[in-house]
Each structure stands twice: as structure tokens, then as C-alpha cells.
Design a protein around this motif. Structure first.
Motif, PDB file in Angstrom:
ATOM      1  N   UNK A  63      46.000  48.564  44.377  1.00  0.00           N
ATOM      2  CA  UNK A  63      45.398  47.547  43.522  1.00  0.00           C
ATOM      3  C   UNK A  63      44.887  48.152  42.228  1.00  0.00           C
ATOM      4  N   UNK A  64      44.231  49.284  42.327  1.00  0.00           N
ATOM      5  CA  UNK A  64      43.806  49.953  41.098  1.00  0.00           C
ATOM      6  C   UNK A  64      43.787  51.455  41.352  1.00  0.00           C
ATOM      7  N   UNK A  75      52.564  52.454  41.813  1.00  0.00           N
ATOM      8  CA  UNK A  75      52.102  51.208  41.188  1.00  0.00           C
ATOM      9  C   UNK A  75      53.276  50.427  40.642  1.00  0.00           C
ATOM     10  N   UNK A  99      38.737  37.255  44.503  1.00  0.00           N
ATOM     11  CA  UNK A  99      38.343  38.503  43.880  1.00  0.00           C
ATOM     12  C   UNK A  99      36.841  38.709  43.925  1.00  0.00           C
ATOM     13  N   UNK A 100      36.113  37.611  44.010  1.00  0.00           N
ATOM     14  CA  UNK A 100      34.651  37.670  44.023  1.00  0.00           C
ATOM     15  C   UNK A 100      34.159  38.504  45.200  1.00  0.00           C
ATOM     16  N   UNK A 112      34.502  41.481  45.626  1.00  0.00           N
ATOM     17  CA  UNK A 112      35.363  42.613  45.949  1.00  0.00           C
ATOM     18  C   UNK A 112      34.654  43.920  45.691  1.00  0.00           C
ATOM     19  N   UNK A 113      33.963  43.978  44.573  1.00  0.00           N
ATOM     20  CA  UNK A 113      33.297  45.243  44.236  1.00  0.00           C
ATOM     21  C   UNK A 113      32.173  45.482  45.228  1.00  0.00           C
ATOM     22  N   UNK A 168      33.209  45.774  37.994  1.00  0.00           N
ATOM     23  CA  UNK A 168      33.584  44.853  39.060  1.00  0.00           C
ATOM     24  C   UNK A 168      34.506  43.772  38.541  1.00  0.00           C
ATOM     25  N   UNK A 172      37.945  45.137  38.049  1.00  0.00           N
ATOM     26  CA  UNK A 172      38.601  45.352  39.328  1.00  0.00           C
ATOM     27  C   UNK A 172      39.070  44.042  39.917  1.00  0.00           C
ATOM     28  N   UNK A 173      38.186  43.072  39.807  1.00  0.00           N
ATOM     29  CA  UNK A 173      38.497  41.797  40.410  1.00  0.00           C
ATOM     30  C   UNK A 173      39.742  41.216  39.772  1.00  0.00           C
ATOM     31  N   UNK A 219      42.117  42.796  38.318  1.00  0.00           N
ATOM     32  CA  UNK A 219      43.319  43.508  38.723  1.00  0.00           C
ATOM     33  C   UNK A 219      43.684  43.126  40.141  1.00  0.00           C
TER      34      UNK A 219
END
Lengths: 229, 281, 225, 82
Positions: free
Chosen positions: A57-58, A69, B233-234, B236-237, D57, D60-61, D63
Motif C-alpha cells: 500500500x505504501x 509496487x 481509509x479512516x 487506518x493510521x 495519516x 496514507x489513507x 494511498x
């Protein structure tokens, strides 16, 4: 020597669950690396990622020169993954399974015979359907595929599981031979002493990241990170 | 509909409200004109009033599937690949399925008094029914779990497969019908009804009104899809931080640069010459 | 691609020879369906009876149902023991995998159709005529059916509800095949083959279209499953 | 008139109405789960929503959501529109 595996801050997800949470790892060609860590640390995910099965993903991920990737396919023919499941067809015989896998990977079918003999599958077992084998015997079949294919990068996920004492010794010997032949090996194992004995380096994983790394001096495990089991 | 219309407000919301209002006014006007102002038809009597509903719904159905197909193509085309197109395709298909269902129901309600049957194996009807099931299947494919982009690609391919099927279905049903038995009913629109005057205007208005309604529904469905993606996505971090925290004593949060954690780990290594994984860069 | 197709088809057929699922379960299922139609549509036999008149359609509905089972079996083999990953890791060309799997299923289905046709002819009391037209329609229709089936088989492989999803996707898609093949059979059995010559072309177009889509799209779809 | 016409209009427009209302309700629920203001608007702007996420964040989200870098028009909610 170049890098067989070069991961930087890799994040990979399963749904919303992070399998790898910013993992960085560098493995040189010809190196044998022992992954350790508690259950769910991300060892299997790391191996699957290196086999091109898990999207990144990253971060960046380059395995055997293939950027995962952008291209997760080319790497697959060059790695050999021994997963939790053996990727075998229950209804095919031992020999047929090995032959199919070897031909699919465009490896030399001439190696099949030797590989079967090497894993003790050339006798009575040869024509037995895989469905009838025990877990340890299935593992031997999967190993036979790797031996016959001779991949550049071996990814072994708990290879000792299910094997008897002879089998484990045999496996260690295979790893040593693979290394001698110039292949890179990454193995995840809870058989700490045994795995470290054949490894150049121990890498500890936890929480989807590398948390510890150390050399195996003279093939002796150098323990690091008290939280790493 | 621009796929860039976000889940958030700003000018988009204002435009959307105006759009919704226009659609609502249009529908109310259509109903008023259709049910009270326009005259009954010479042959069909009051039944002709369904003319201001059914064809417009069917028309929206075609637009919806057309847009779903186009956005699926745009998603598959590498240069225009963006998840926005996938969201648009999904949104348009769902709205399209609703309109297809309504096409079938209103058509059936119209058919019963006109033809004497609720259903006939007319090519158009049969194709529409199959279209309904095909796109229900497409919506089911969209629900299959997987990585976001993987889902998008799979859905786009499924949309393509379904769309290729539509003309084949239509022609096969057409042949099947024509070889089976001659049509027993006349087309109520082209066959018997002469549309003129206030009727024509009302018909036109119904098309415009329902197209506006479609656009409004599409925009909202799209926003919902965008919110769902955002939700995916929320956190996720946070999940990544939690995942890192599983490691125990190692600091999990923070903005340390790549490999910093390795340096930290290497500090605890007895042998200072240890080759950490990050070494040698 | 063709080499891989050959490899996969050989593997799948060998698995069938060993496990006999198509022979022991799919084929009996198709015969059960044929018998059920007989029970549902009445005991009358002979020319003019419902069963006799409907024989072509009933035959093809039975084939459609059997196709779904055969396709499901074809992918169950891959999904067991995590071998779906195995297929991805194998290094096989996805287009080859598609063609190989389709060829294996098509081969099994064609054999099945042979016996099923005989059964229909006997049980529904319908004499088979114009065998060339029958065979040609069987081959083209089966290719189309299998191409569409394998394509959606890999789509539904990733779904938890794959047993129910595949029929939902598959049946509406192959409605034209059911129509065309039934028409061709009806005309052939009525002794007037060729009247609907367009149908064979339609079946052919379907088969070509979905084989082409499968060759192109199977790779991306396998990846997501 | 004759029942059929009324039935057609009620079923057709009624279904559309229900669908529209359900969309709005689902959107509202999704916004609440995300901590955005329940009704998107050009004026009211929820400050807390923008404040509680660090930049990294967000990147990242995006991506993770598969947005191409550079083209990230819609992933951010209304908090970006100040």
C-alpha cells in the motif's frame, strides 16, 4: 553482492487490518535470514509480500530486482514459497503434483527425479494421492517442488512444522545447500535454535515491523530484544 | 456528473440542492400536467397518462447503464484510471437497477389494461428483465471483499461482461420471438398514440424531470460511495499505530523517519558491528 | 499460453479421472434433472406430448445446471489447500489457465451431453435427427457456456458466498445460449434444420466474444480472487 | 381515473422517493460515523474533523484508498474547503 529483498517502510493491508505496519528490511543475495516473532507478528505476511501475493500500500518493495509496487507478477516465477498450505492438488499423486508445479514454473523436469529421491518420496509414496498423506509428508512434497525448481529466493513459512526429526535435519541440510548454490533463503520458524543454526542473521518481527536484528555469529543465535520470542 | 464531486459540501452541495429542487419541481409539474391538465387519449383514454412516467423511467435506465459502462471503461483505461470512475460506475448501476425495476413494474401496470396481460415475452420486456438480473449480479460482484483497487478492477470487468451481453440478449430474444409466434400486441407508443400539443410538452418535461432526479440520485449515491471509501481509509493510521504497538516496548507512534526504529533496535544489539537491515544504505 | 493451457487442461482432466466427481456427481445430477422434468410435466409420452415438445429446452436447462456444477468443481480444486495462491504463484500464464480450465470443463460437458441427449431421447420419447446440426450446436454452445462460466467462476472464487453467486451471475449471462441452442435443437428435431441458420452464428459470436474476454480478463480477475 | 394510472404513479414515484430518502439517511449515518458534520454545507465547517488527523495519516489513507498521487480531489471531506 546485491540486495535480494529491499523493503522500506512497507505497509500492506488485509481489508482494514495492517499486516505490515511500516516494515523495512534488506536481505542480501545469498544470505539466509531467520524471521522470528510472536504469532501474528507479520512473518507470514512478509513472506507472502515477497512472493508478490500481497499488495504494497505504501513504502517501497523491491524483490529480486522487481518493483512490487508496479509489478507483482514477474517475481513469482523466481521465488519458491512454502506456505502454510502446500499448494498441492489432493487428487493428484505425489509425482504428478511435483511434475505439474515444476513444468508450470518452466523449471527443468529432469530435476524431479532427484528431488523426489532427496525427500524420500521416490518409493512407495510416489504414486499415492496427496490427500492420503500426513501433514509432514505433504510438507515433504512441497519441499520437493522447491528442490526441483531451484528458485533464486526461498521463502519458507514454518518449514519445520509437522516434520519429524529426520525431516528437520533434512530441511536444515536443504537450506545449507540452497545457500551454497547462491540462493537467498528467508525462513520464519519457531524452532529458534535450529533455524538460527543455519542462518546468517536473525530478524525479529513484532506488530508488523522489524524490531530487532542481529548477526548469527559463527552460526550461533545472537539474541536481541527481550520482547522478541 | 463530474466524478470529482466530492463527499463534502462547498459549492457542490449548493448545486446539488438546486438540482434536487429542480427535479422535484419537475416531477410535481409532470404529475400535475400528466394527471390533470392533459386530455385523455382517443384510444387509450386515461391510460395514456402513464406515457408521462414509464418511457422517462426507461430512458433514465438507459442513461444509467450507459454511464456505468463508460465509467467502467474509463476505469479500465490506464490513463484515466481513478477510483472515482469506479464509484461512479457503482452509483450509476445501483440507480440504474432501481429504474430498471420501476421500468418493469410500471410497464407491467400499463400492460395489464392495454394488452390484457401483466407480462408478455416481447423482446424489449425480456431483455429488460434479464438486464435487471444481470446488473443485480454486477452489484453482487461489487460486494465481494478484497483490496479496494482489486474490487474496482473486478467490478469494471464484470460491468463490461454484462454490457457485452445486452445486445446479444436483445437480438437473440428478438429472433426467438419472431420465430416463435407473431407479436400479438401493438406498441402502445408508436402504434396507436399520436402525441401532440400539451401531451408532447408533458412528455418532454417528464424526460427532463426524471433525468434531473437521476442526476441528483447519482450524485448522492456517489457521495455515499466516496464516504464509504473514506471510512475504509479512516482509522487506518490508528490501526497501523495499534499494530505497531503490538511490538510492546518499542515506541509505536511518532513521525520518525524510515528505519529509525531499526536504529533504535540496533542500539540494543550486543555486537555494535551488527548489520542491521537498514545498514549499508 | 497454449502450452500452459495444455498443462492445466491435462492436470484438471487427470484430477477428474482420479476423483470422478463429474462422473459420479455432476452427470447423475443432470440425469436427475431430466427425470424431475418428466415428473413435473406429466407421464404422457409420444409425439405431441408436453415432454416431447419441450425436450430441446429441457435438455439445455439440464446442461446449464450441470455447467454451473462443473465450473464450481473446477475452481473448488484450485481453492482447496490454498491452491488459489498456488495458481497465482505457479508462474502459469493466466490466459493459458483460462483456456486450459475451459477446455477441461468443455471436454467433460461434451461427453455428458452425449449421454444426456441419449437419455432425453429415450425418456421423453423424442427421436434424434439431423445429428450434424445437433453436434455443431452442442460444440459451439458448450464453448460459450464454459467460457462465460470459467470467467465468472474466477470472479466468484473470492466471494464467501460463491455457491450462490455463480448461478446468479451465470444464468442471465448465458440466456442467449439457452435460446439459441434450444432453437437449433427444436428445428433439427422437427426435421427442419437450417431454417434458423442465424442461431449457430449467434452461438459462435457468443463463444468468440467470451473466449476473448476471458483470455484478456482472466489474469486481473485471478489476481483479485 | 382507473386505478392503473394511480398505481403506476404511486409505485414509480413512491419508490424513487423512498430510495432518495434512504440515500440521504445512509449518507447522514456515514457522516456521523466519520465524525463529519451530518449535513454538508458551504458555511458550517467542523474544525475538529480537520484538526484531529495528522497529515501523514491523510496521505496514507489516500494511498490506501488507491488515489493516484497528485489527483486527490475528493478523499478529503469538507474540512478542506475552508
Amino acid at each position: 553482492m546485491g540486495a535480494a529483498i529491499s523493503l522500506r517502510e512497507c505497509v500492506s493491508l488485509s481489508g482494514r487490518f495492517p499486516l505490515l505496519a511500516g516494515l523495512s528490511l534488506e536481505v542480501r543475495e545469498g544470505e539466509v535470514v531467520h524471521l522470528r516473532g510472536p504469532n501474528g507478528a507479520g512473518k507470514s505476511s512478509l513472506l507472502r509480500l515477497c512472493a508478490g501475493l500481497v499488495p504494497v500500500v505504501s513504502g517501497s518493495a523491491v524483490v529480486l530486482g522487481h518493483d512490487l509496487r508496479t509489478d507483482r507478477h514477474s517475481v513469482r516465477r523466481e521465488v519458491g514459497l512454502l506456505g502454510h498450505s502446500g499448494f498441492l492438488y489432493d487428487d493428484l499423486s505425489v509425482e504428478r503434483n511435483v511434475r505439474f508445479a515444476v513444468r508450470a514454473a518452466r523449471a527443468d523436469p529432469g530435476q524431479v527425479e532427484g528431488a523426489l529421491r532427496r525427500l524420500g518420496l521416490d518409493g512407495r509414496l510416489r504414486h499415492v494421492p496427496v490427500a492420503r498423506l500426513s501433514a509432514g509428508q505433504r510438507r515433504r512434497v512441497s519441499l520437493a517442488v522447491l528442490v526441483a525448481r531451484r528458485p533464486r529466493l526461498w521463502l519458507l513459512d514454518e518449514p519445520h512444522a509437522g516434520l519429524d526429526q529426520d525431516g528437520r535435519a533434512e530441511l536444515d541440510q536443504l537450506v545449507v545447500e540452497a545457500r551454497a548454490a547462491g540462493s537467498t533463503v528467508v525462513l520464519a520458524s519457531h524452532e529458534l535454535e535450529r533455524a538460527s543454526a543455519v542462518s546468517d542473521r536473525v530478524v525479529g518481527l513484532a506488530g508488523g515491523r522489524v524490531v530487532a536484528a542481529s548477526l548469527c555469529e559463527g552460526r550461533v543465535a545472537g539474541e536481541v530484544g527481550s520482547d522478541v520470542a | 456528473m463530474s466524478p470529482g464531486a466530492g463527499p463534502g459540501g462547498g459549492r457542490g452541495t449548493a448545486v446539488l440542492r438546486v438540482l434536487g429542487l429542480l427535479g422535484l419541481v419537475g416531477v410535481v409539474a409532470t404529475v400535475w400536467l400528466g394527471l390533470w391538465v392533459t386530455p385523455p387519449d382517443r384510444f387509450m383514454g386515461n391510460l395514456v397518462r402513464l406515457l408521462y412516467l414509464h418511457p422517462a423511467i426507461a430512458w433514465v435506465m438507459y442513461i444509467a447503464y450507459g454511464i456505468a459502462f463508460l465509467s467502467s471503461l474509463l476505469y479500465l483505461w490506464p490513463r484515466t484510471r481513478a477510483l472515482a470512475w469506479d464509484r461512479l460506475a457503482g452509483a450509476s448501476s445501483e440507480v440504474g437497477v432501481v429504474f430498471t425495476g420501476l421500468t418493469l413494474v410500471t410497464g407491467s401496470i400499463w400492460g395489464r389494461p392495454t394488452w390484457g396481460v401483466w407480462w408478455t415475452w416481447d423482446p424489449l420486456l425480456t431483455t429488460t428483465a434479464l438486464l435487471f438480473v444481470l446488473y443485480l449480479g454486477y452489484l453482487a460482484v461489487r460486494q465481494i471483499p478484497g483490496e479496494r483497487e482489486a474490487r474496482a478492477r473486478r467490478s469494471a470487468i464484470a460491468a463490461l461482461v454484462a454490457f457485452v451481453d445486452v445486445p446479444i440478449v436483445y437480438f437473440s430474444v428478438l429472433w426467438w420471438r419472431s420465430l416463435h409466434q407473431p407479436p400479438t400486441v401493438d406498441d402502445p407508443v408508436t402504434g396507436k398514440t399520436y402525441v401532440h400539443g400539451s401531451m408532447a410538452w408533458t412528455l418532454l418535461l417528464s424526460f427532463v424531470a426524471l433525468t434531473l432526479v437521476y442526476a441528483w440520485l447519482l450524485a448522492h449515491r456517489y457521495r455515499l460511495a466516496a464516504l464509504a471509501d473514506l471510512e475504509e481509509g479512516e482509522g487506518l493510521e490508528l490501526a497501523i499505530a495499534e499494530r505497531r504497538a503490538e511490538a510492546g516496548g518499542v515506541p509505536a507512534r511518532g513521525e520518525e523517519p524510515a528505519g529509525a526504529d531499526l536504529v533504535g533496535a540496533a542500539a540494543g544489539v550486543p555486537d555494535p558491528g551488527a548489520r542491521g537491515p537498514g545498514a549499508g544504505r | 499460453m497454449l502450452r500452459d493451457a495444455w498443462l492445466v487442461a491435462g492436470k484438471d482432466l487427470r484430477i477428474e479421472v482420479r476423483s470422478k466427481v463429474a462422473l459420479g456427481q455432476v452427470a447423475p445430477f443432470a440425469f436427475v434433472v431430466v427425470l424431475l422434468f418428466g415428473l413435473a410435466l406429466g407421464p404422457a409420452v409420444g409425439r405431441g406430448s408436453v415432454l416431447s415438445a419441450a425436450a430441446p429446452g429441457l435438455f439445455w436447462v439440464a446442461v446449464l445446471l450441470a455447467t454451473v456444477l462443473a465450473v464450481q468443481r473446477s475452481f473448488a480444486v484450485e481453492a482447496a489447500d490454498g491452491a488459489a495462491d498456488g495458481l497465482r504463484l505457479s508462474g502459469l500464464d493466466p490466459a493459458g489457465v483460462f483456456l486450459g480450465k475451459a477446455a477441461a470443463v468443455a471436454g467433460q460437458l461434451l461427453v455428458l451431453e452425449l449421454f444426456l441427449a441419449a437419455a432425453v431421447s429415450l425418456v421423453y420419447d423424442r427421436h434424434l435427427s439431423a445429428l450434424v446440426v445437433l453436434a455443431a450446436s452442442c460444440v459451439t454452445a458448450t464453448i460459450g457456456l464454459v467460457a462465460a462460466g470459467v470467467l465468472y467462476g474466477v470472479v466468484s472464487m473470492g466471494a464467501r458466498q460463491r455457491e450462490t453467486l455463480l448461478p446468479l451471475l451465470f444464468f442471465p449471462l448465458v440466456a442467449p445460449i439457452l435460446l439459441g441452442a434450444t432453437k437449433l435443437w427444436g428445428e433439427a428435431l422437427a426435421g427442419a434444420p437450417g431454417r434458423g441458420s442465424g442461431w449457430l452464428e449467434l452461438l459462435g459470436a457468443f463463444a468468440v466474444a467470451y473466449c476473448a474476454i476471458g483470455v484478456v480478463a482472466f489474469g486481473p480477475l485471478l489476481e483479485e480472487a | 381515473m382507473n386505478g392503473y394510472v394511480e398505481a403506476g404513479y404511486i409505485v414509480g414515484l413512491g419508490t424513487l422517493g423512498i430510495y432518495a430518502v434512504s440515500l440521504l439517511a445512509r449518507e447522514r449515518a456515514a457522516r456521523r460515523r466519520l465524525g463529519l458534520s451530518p449535513v454538508p454545507s458551504s458555511r458550517a465547517r467542523p474544525d475538529h474533523a480537520g484538526a484531529r488527523r495528522p497529515r501523514r495519516g491523510v496521505e496514507l489513507r489516500e494511498r490506501a484508498a488507491g488515489e493516484t498521487v497528485g489527483g486527490r480531489p475528493e478523499a478529503d471531506g469538507p474540512q478542506e474547503q475552508a
